[in-house]
Write a protein that holds these residues in place. Structure first.
Motif, PDB file in Angstrom:
ATOM      1  N   ALA A 173      -1.292   2.406 -21.970  1.00  0.00           N
ATOM      2  CA  ALA A 173      -2.716   2.539 -22.298  1.00  0.00           C
ATOM      3  C   ALA A 173      -3.496   1.258 -22.050  1.00  0.00           C
ATOM      4  O   ALA A 173      -4.730   1.274 -22.080  1.00  0.00           O
ATOM      5  N   ASP A 174      -2.791   0.140 -21.799  1.00  0.00           N
ATOM      6  CA  ASP A 174      -3.478  -1.138 -21.602  1.00  0.00           C
ATOM      7  C   ASP A 174      -4.134  -1.198 -20.223  1.00  0.00           C
ATOM      8  O   ASP A 174      -3.705  -0.529 -19.275  1.00  0.00           O
ATOM      9  N   ASN A 175      -5.167  -2.043 -20.126  1.00  0.00           N
ATOM     10  CA  ASN A 175      -5.860  -2.182 -18.833  1.00  0.00           C
ATOM     11  C   ASN A 175      -5.217  -3.235 -17.944  1.00  0.00           C
ATOM     12  O   ASN A 175      -5.797  -3.649 -16.946  1.00  0.00           O
ATOM     13  N   LEU A 176      -4.025  -3.678 -18.303  1.00  0.00           N
ATOM     14  CA  LEU A 176      -3.210  -4.531 -17.446  1.00  0.00           C
ATOM     15  C   LEU A 176      -1.830  -3.912 -17.339  1.00  0.00           C
ATOM     16  O   LEU A 176      -1.195  -3.609 -18.353  1.00  0.00           O
ATOM     17  N   ARG A 177      -1.362  -3.687 -16.128  1.00  0.00           N
ATOM     18  CA  ARG A 177      -0.022  -3.118 -15.885  1.00  0.00           C
ATOM     19  C   ARG A 177       0.841  -4.155 -15.179  1.00  0.00           C
ATOM     20  O   ARG A 177       0.349  -4.931 -14.361  1.00  0.00           O
ATOM     21  N   TRP A 178       2.145  -4.109 -15.475  1.00  0.00           N
ATOM     22  CA  TRP A 178       3.085  -5.037 -14.830  1.00  0.00           C
ATOM     23  C   TRP A 178       4.113  -4.220 -14.069  1.00  0.00           C
ATOM     24  O   TRP A 178       4.826  -3.398 -14.643  1.00  0.00           O
ATOM     25  N   HIS A 179       4.200  -4.469 -12.746  1.00  0.00           N
ATOM     26  CA  HIS A 179       5.155  -3.783 -11.878  1.00  0.00           C
ATOM     27  C   HIS A 179       6.135  -4.812 -11.322  1.00  0.00           C
ATOM     28  O   HIS A 179       5.728  -5.834 -10.763  1.00  0.00           O
ATOM     29  N   ALA A 199     -14.952  -1.694  -5.798  1.00  0.00           N
ATOM     30  CA  ALA A 199     -14.191  -0.970  -6.813  1.00  0.00           C
ATOM     31  C   ALA A 199     -12.745  -1.419  -6.886  1.00  0.00           C
ATOM     32  O   ALA A 199     -12.116  -1.323  -7.948  1.00  0.00           O
ATOM     33  N   CYS A 200     -12.198  -1.926  -5.785  1.00  0.00           N
ATOM     34  CA  CYS A 200     -10.763  -2.233  -5.751  1.00  0.00           C
ATOM     35  C   CYS A 200     -10.494  -3.302  -4.701  1.00  0.00           C
ATOM     36  O   CYS A 200     -11.114  -3.309  -3.630  1.00  0.00           O
ATOM     37  N   ILE A 201      -9.568  -4.193  -5.001  1.00  0.00           N
ATOM     38  CA  ILE A 201      -9.148  -5.230  -4.058  1.00  0.00           C
ATOM     39  C   ILE A 201      -7.698  -5.586  -4.337  1.00  0.00           C
ATOM     40  O   ILE A 201      -7.234  -5.502  -5.483  1.00  0.00           O
ATOM     41  N   LEU A 202      -6.949  -5.955  -3.296  1.00  0.00           N
ATOM     42  CA  LEU A 202      -5.620  -6.521  -3.465  1.00  0.00           C
ATOM     43  C   LEU A 202      -5.719  -8.021  -3.224  1.00  0.00           C
ATOM     44  O   LEU A 202      -6.320  -8.452  -2.244  1.00  0.00           O
ATOM     45  N   LEU A 203      -5.105  -8.803  -4.100  1.00  0.00           N
ATOM     46  CA  LEU A 203      -5.107 -10.256  -3.985  1.00  0.00           C
ATOM     47  C   LEU A 203      -3.679 -10.772  -3.899  1.00  0.00           C
ATOM     48  O   LEU A 203      -2.782 -10.263  -4.580  1.00  0.00           O
ATOM     49  N   SER A 204      -3.492 -11.788  -3.070  1.00  0.00           N
ATOM     50  CA  SER A 204      -2.193 -12.438  -2.952  1.00  0.00           C
ATOM     51  C   SER A 204      -2.429 -13.932  -2.750  1.00  0.00           C
ATOM     52  O   SER A 204      -3.417 -14.322  -2.127  1.00  0.00           O
ATOM     53  N   PRO A 205      -1.546 -14.784  -3.232  1.00  0.00           N
ATOM     54  CA  PRO A 205      -1.720 -16.217  -3.000  1.00  0.00           C
ATOM     55  C   PRO A 205      -1.352 -16.649  -1.586  1.00  0.00           C
ATOM     56  O   PRO A 205      -1.617 -17.783  -1.206  1.00  0.00           O
ATOM     57  N   VAL A 206      -0.740 -15.744  -0.800  1.00  0.00           N
ATOM     58  CA  VAL A 206      -0.245 -16.130   0.527  1.00  0.00           C
ATOM     59  C   VAL A 206      -0.769 -15.185   1.597  1.00  0.00           C
ATOM     60  O   VAL A 206      -1.132 -14.031   1.320  1.00  0.00           O
ATOM     61  N   ARG A 207      -0.798 -15.668   2.825  1.00  0.00           N
ATOM     62  CA  ARG A 207      -1.198 -14.842   3.966  1.00  0.00           C
ATOM     63  C   ARG A 207       0.017 -14.238   4.672  1.00  0.00           C
ATOM     64  O   ARG A 207      -0.062 -13.147   5.219  1.00  0.00           O
ATOM     65  N   GLN A 208       1.135 -14.966   4.690  1.00  0.00           N
ATOM     66  CA  GLN A 208       2.320 -14.545   5.435  1.00  0.00           C
ATOM     67  C   GLN A 208       3.337 -13.883   4.505  1.00  0.00           C
ATOM     68  O   GLN A 208       3.289 -14.050   3.291  1.00  0.00           O
ATOM     69  N   GLU A 255     -11.240  -3.114 -10.075  1.00  0.00           N
ATOM     70  CA  GLU A 255      -9.781  -3.115 -10.238  1.00  0.00           C
ATOM     71  C   GLU A 255      -9.171  -4.135  -9.291  1.00  0.00           C
ATOM     72  O   GLU A 255      -9.553  -4.223  -8.124  1.00  0.00           O
ATOM     73  N   VAL A 256      -8.215  -4.892  -9.793  1.00  0.00           N
ATOM     74  CA  VAL A 256      -7.519  -5.898  -8.996  1.00  0.00           C
ATOM     75  C   VAL A 256      -6.034  -5.574  -8.968  1.00  0.00           C
ATOM     76  O   VAL A 256      -5.422  -5.300 -10.009  1.00  0.00           O
ATOM     77  N   LEU A 257      -5.457  -5.577  -7.761  1.00  0.00           N
ATOM     78  CA  LEU A 257      -4.013  -5.459  -7.557  1.00  0.00           C
ATOM     79  C   LEU A 257      -3.520  -6.850  -7.171  1.00  0.00           C
ATOM     80  O   LEU A 257      -3.824  -7.326  -6.079  1.00  0.00           O
ATOM     81  N   LEU A 258      -2.813  -7.529  -8.049  1.00  0.00           N
ATOM     82  CA  LEU A 258      -2.449  -8.930  -7.850  1.00  0.00           C
ATOM     83  C   LEU A 258      -0.967  -9.063  -7.552  1.00  0.00           C
ATOM     84  O   LEU A 258      -0.118  -8.716  -8.378  1.00  0.00           O
ATOM     85  N   ALA A 302     -11.008  -9.256 -12.151  1.00  0.00           N
ATOM     86  CA  ALA A 302     -11.095  -7.840 -12.523  1.00  0.00           C
ATOM     87  C   ALA A 302     -12.091  -7.642 -13.660  1.00  0.00           C
ATOM     88  O   ALA A 302     -12.010  -8.327 -14.679  1.00  0.00           O
ATOM     89  N   ARG A 303     -12.978  -6.676 -13.499  1.00  0.00           N
ATOM     90  CA  ARG A 303     -13.908  -6.329 -14.564  1.00  0.00           C
ATOM     91  C   ARG A 303     -13.302  -5.300 -15.522  1.00  0.00           C
ATOM     92  O   ARG A 303     -13.572  -5.329 -16.715  1.00  0.00           O
ATOM     93  N   LEU A 304     -12.524  -4.352 -14.984  1.00  0.00           N
ATOM     94  CA  LEU A 304     -12.074  -3.220 -15.780  1.00  0.00           C
ATOM     95  C   LEU A 304     -10.567  -3.181 -15.974  1.00  0.00           C
ATOM     96  O   LEU A 304     -10.084  -3.003 -17.088  1.00  0.00           O
ATOM     97  N   GLN A 305      -9.803  -3.331 -14.890  1.00  0.00           N
ATOM     98  CA  GLN A 305      -8.352  -3.245 -15.017  1.00  0.00           C
ATOM     99  C   GLN A 305      -7.669  -3.993 -13.890  1.00  0.00           C
ATOM    100  O   GLN A 305      -8.277  -4.277 -12.855  1.00  0.00           O
ATOM    101  N   ALA A 306      -6.392  -4.312 -14.118  1.00  0.00           N
ATOM    102  CA  ALA A 306      -5.614  -5.047 -13.127  1.00  0.00           C
ATOM    103  C   ALA A 306      -4.171  -4.582 -13.178  1.00  0.00           C
ATOM    104  O   ALA A 306      -3.670  -4.128 -14.213  1.00  0.00           O
ATOM    105  N   SER A 307      -3.509  -4.698 -12.033  1.00  0.00           N
ATOM    106  CA  SER A 307      -2.072  -4.441 -11.933  1.00  0.00           C
ATOM    107  C   SER A 307      -1.417  -5.684 -11.353  1.00  0.00           C
ATOM    108  O   SER A 307      -1.838  -6.191 -10.311  1.00  0.00           O
ATOM    109  N   LEU A 308      -0.395  -6.179 -12.041  1.00  0.00           N
ATOM    110  CA  LEU A 308       0.323  -7.372 -11.615  1.00  0.00           C
ATOM    111  C   LEU A 308       1.660  -6.964 -11.015  1.00  0.00           C
ATOM    112  O   LEU A 308       2.432  -6.229 -11.643  1.00  0.00           O
ATOM    113  N   PHE A 309       1.947  -7.442  -9.802  1.00  0.00           N
ATOM    114  CA  PHE A 309       3.195  -7.118  -9.100  1.00  0.00           C
ATOM    115  C   PHE A 309       4.000  -8.404  -8.927  1.00  0.00           C
ATOM    116  O   PHE A 309       3.518  -9.371  -8.327  1.00  0.00           O
ATOM    117  N   THR A 310       5.222  -8.415  -9.447  1.00  0.00           N
ATOM    118  CA  THR A 310       6.114  -9.564  -9.303  1.00  0.00           C
ATOM    119  C   THR A 310       7.497  -9.063  -8.910  1.00  0.00           C
ATOM    120  O   THR A 310       7.802  -7.879  -9.037  1.00  0.00           O
TER     121      THR A 310
END
Length: 619
Positions: free
Chosen positions: A402-408, A478-487, A579-582, A602-610
């Motif tokens: 139910a949280d507006n932050l998810r961890w994948h 409405a949505c963007i994917l962000l990454s610290p790297v290009r390669q 929404e941010v996909l990080l 992110a204004r509304l929600q984010a998903s963190l991928f590690t």
């Protein structure tokens, strides 16, 4: 016999480390020099150049420090912290005491306190009192810098401190300041925000910090309202490092000015808002505004100061009249600028804060509750007392659906499929909205010039735009994917290859309809800045790029443009998305500010991928 230094060749992206002292003998450490190939171009060049200039043998630990300091500069960092963890370029068993001894024994280094006293000895080595100190490295307490950049930084910080100490002339009566604070209180501002209003009515510099939701925009609105109430003819300008950030600043201030006196609100809404480069009349190589051609302003507000590097701040102060007030607004927890020198971060060191006194204000009360997303971001801010927030991994493990932050947690050896699926849904929504655009009749566009070879000066006449533009531009954010790297598999380039396929290598007009487009150039004649994002649309068989404003441009005008379904975290600064996909793959130089900056886009929600075991996130 002392060898006379030769003239140093140009170094790639090199910050001139100033002339090195005669007699310096660089290390003859072949392993370190062999490792130069694995370093960046600046570090490699210095490892090759310094021995060639000075010859002989020396302490290999000193050469390691030169390599590490050059590599840091390539990341935009001006210094090495000897009290911090060992940089990747040095031998950890000798860090830091062995490296500290190497510095103490070398005439290559001068202590910061000796710079103003050129007749004193360098680390115990006698100096000719008639000869200025030429050491290229400066040791400032536990921090090592190139002398050139140290001098620039100290000059900028001294100029800001001097501006902060300068009172307004003539000073306002105390009762006028009290009335302004009472007005701010009546509009719901807390005591710290009221102090910011008072600071602007007393000083020539105000530095306003705080995280998301702490009311920085509301505070700036009241500060400017108070200043305009005192002088309605104030020459006011708003600026930010990027076009996106400048647009957001202008929109936020216009939206927040509704509670001001109507005449003052109208004046604020008319205030020009540009990028800093446009304000300083940059031509790509130098600035048209400087000490001999200063800006004609009484008050300048600069937002997103965390993105302003040292050379840009130096240019700004050089062009700013002494009597002009300066308001710097930013979040010190965000990433340092891409260019060298994190001025905002340096200003938040305790000694600098003490020098700035009441002109530095940090807003801490959060007025916008954004659930788990806000809680995790807040715990990442520097200065959070130990024990006040659970460790990051504990917070992530405790997240609920139910949280507006998810961890994948996903394997690194293949692209992150859940993130790609969300982006494909975003693509489909953009495409549906682009196809639904209803364009006006051709007769209404007869005077518009959207051709690629139209004159370079003067904005083209824009035709009446299609119905549905607002919905399309809204979906763009409405949505963007962000990454610290290009390669790499989790890099921005691979994400775009997955989403755009073979069309990625073709000209912009051949990309899929409704692809977001990142402008990479400053186009003042078109009202566009580097970093602005538009979307590819089609009007009666012709491909054009629609930007907020709104405005249409022919693709040929956007040389070097890139897709913008995904951005690096650095590129996203100054922007916000629903929404941010990080993505957070392992990093050689991990910086918690990457996570903080990404999440706070992110204004509304984010998903963190590690990856499954993100060891670098351990406290």
């Amino acid at each position: 016999m002392t060898r006379k230094p030769q003239t140093a060749p140009d170094l790639p992206a090199a910050p001139d480390p100033q002339a090195d002292p005669p007699g310096f003998q660089p290390p003859a450490a072949q392993p370190a020099r062999a490792e130069a190939q694995a370093l960046g171009p600046l570090a490699a060049a210095l490892l090759e150049t310094l021995p060639r200039l000075y010859g002989g043998a020396g302490d290999p630990l000193l050469l390691e420090l030169i390599a590490a300091l050059a590599a840091a500069l390539e990341r935009g960092e001006l210094e090495l912290a000897l009290a911090g963890p060992a940089p990747a370029e040095v031998a950890a068993p000798h860090w830091p005491e062995g490296h500290r001894r190497a510095l103490e024994d070398s005439p290559l280094v001068v202590r910061a306190e000796a710079l103003a006293k050129p007749g004193e000895a360098l680390n115990g080595h006698p100096a000719d009192p008639t000869t200025p100190i030429e050491a290229p490295l400066v040791l400032d307490g536990d921090r090592l810098r190139w002398r050139r950049w140290h001098s620039k930084l100290e000059a900028v910080l001294a100029a800001l401190a001097e501006r902060a100490a300068a009172p307004l002339e003539p000073p306002l009566p105390p009762e006028a300041i009290e009335r302004a604070m009472a007005t701010a209180a009546g509009h719901g501002l807390d005591r710290q925000q009221q102090r910011a209003v008072a600071a602007l009515l007393r000083h020539r510099l105000v530095l306003l910090g705080g995280g998301p939701g702490t009311g920085k925009t509301s505070t700036v609105v009241q500060m400017l309202g108070a200043a305009l109430a005192v002088d309605p003819m104030l020459r006011l300008h708003l600026a930010a490092p990027t076009g996106k950030a400048a647009t957001r600043l202008q929109q936020a201030l216009a939206a927040g000015s509704g509670r001001l006196d109507p005449a003052i609100a109208a004046r604020l809404e008319r205030a020009p808002c540009t990028t800093l480069h446009r304000l300083l009349e940059s031509n790509g190589e130098r600035f048209g505004r400087h000490r001999r051609n200063p800006l004609g302003l009484d008050l300048l507000v600069v937002d997103e100061v965390s993105m302003v590097d040292l050379p840009l701040m130096q240019a700004l102060l050089d062009a700013l009249p002494a009597r002009c007030q300066l308001v710097l607004v930013g979040d010190p927890a965000q990433l340092a600028p891409v260019g060298p020198g994190a001025v905002l971060l340096e200003l938040h060191r305790p000694a600098r804060q003490a020098a700035l006194g009441e002109t530095m204000l940090e807003l801490t009360t959060t007025y916008r509750n954004n659930g788990a997303l806000a809680r995790v971001a807040q715990s990442l801010r520097p200065g959070v007392p130990p024990g006040e927030a659970p460790p990051l991994l504990v917070q992530l493990q405790d997240l609920s659906p139910a949280d507006n932050l998810r961890w994948h947690r996903l394997p690194l050896n293949r692209p992150p499929q859940p993130a790609l699926e969300r982006l494909r849904a975003h693509q489909q929504r953009l495409r549906a909205l682009a196809l639904a655009l209803t364009w006006p009749e051709p007769s209404a566009e007869a005077n518009a010039d959207l051709s690629p070879d139209s004159p370079a000066t003067g904005a083209p006449t824009q035709p009446p735009l299609a119905g549905g533009v607002e919905a399309l531009l809204a979906e763009l954010e409405a949505c963007i994917l962000l990454s610290p790297v290009r390669q790499g598999r989790w890099g921005v380039e691979e994400i775009h290859r997955q989403l755009l396929g073979d069309s990625l290598g073709r000209p912009l007009q051949h990309w899929p309809l409704a692809t977001p487009v990142l402008n990479q150039r400053n186009l003042p004649e078109q009202g566009l800045a580097n970093g602005d994002i538009g979307v590819l649309v089609e009007r009666r068989g012709e491909r054009l790029v629609l930007f907020p404003g709104p405005r249409l441009l022919h693709p040929a005008r956007l040389v070097g443009a890139e897709p913008a379904l995904a951005l690096t975290v650095h590129k996203s600064q100054g922007s916000q998305y629903g929404e941010v996909l990080l993505l957070l793959p392992p990093s050689r130089h991990w910086d918690p500010r990457l996570l903080y900056t990404g999440l706070t886009r992110a204004r509304l929600q984010a998903s963190l991928f590690t990856p499954p075991d993100p060891e670098w996130l351990l406290p």
